[in-house]
Scaffold this motif. Sequence first.
Motif: not given
Length: 271
Positions: A92-98, A16-28
């Motif tokens: 989560x996977x190593x190959x798709x980690x941020x 999968x691609x990066x799952x990072x989300x921005x919610x109310x200024x916080x990166x999750x």
Amino acid sequence: MVLKILVLLFLLHVVRGSMVQLKNGGYEDIVIAINPELPEDPNIIRNIQDMVKEASSYLFNATKKRFFFKAVKIIIPLHWQTKFQNSSIKTESYDKADVIVANPFLKYGDDPYTLQYGGCGEKGRYIHFTPDFLLNDKLYNIYGSRGTKVFVHEWAHLRWGVFDEYNNDAPFYMSANAGTASVEATRCSASVTGKYRFSNCTRNICINRQCKYDDRTKLYEAGCKFVPDKIQNAPASIMYMQSLPSVSIFTTNTFIWACSGVACPNKCGSL
């Protein structure tokens, strides 16, 4: 501004691609993964945790209290016996980690870097840290603090798709300040002070002197380098030389791009 860090085990390999989300200024949902081939060292995990905590506060202040790190997952190899909070991994996977922690590539050594394929404004693929970078405190003198300096610098590459504010291909330019022409190093901001030095070693003989002006190019001679003074007052920029103690902010255009994506950074200017 509360930061949550989970330490997890490798269990599944999910593409999968990066799952990072921005919610109310916080990166999750930031994923930091340790390469399965690395030998176990709990200090790597502890230093990652410290780095992210420092970086969150630094990013918050550098972006005028707009962004911070809220939730980070550290993925450790299944064979590690370190006792931390562990749980099953489903997405989560190593190959798709941020962020990956792995042995150095020959090209970079222990230099932290972000793999960027795209143009300005396009997100990077991942940040790469080596075990030595995370464990060797002597590297502080080269890169600056892992959290308050390096991670935030690399995060800007990864998340916002901005580039370093220097140019190795065109390290100098002709500037006309107050009507007087002068040669300046390509840097942001121009208020960073320093000296122009030429160094060259042949066998056991080394030359270290002030750079000479080249009448043909109207710039300094080839091989000349700008060496910033250790004591500075310039607060910018994190994307130029984040290791300088005085540096604590982004330039205006980087900041605008991070907040709105209105235009790619292409000019210097402090916030």
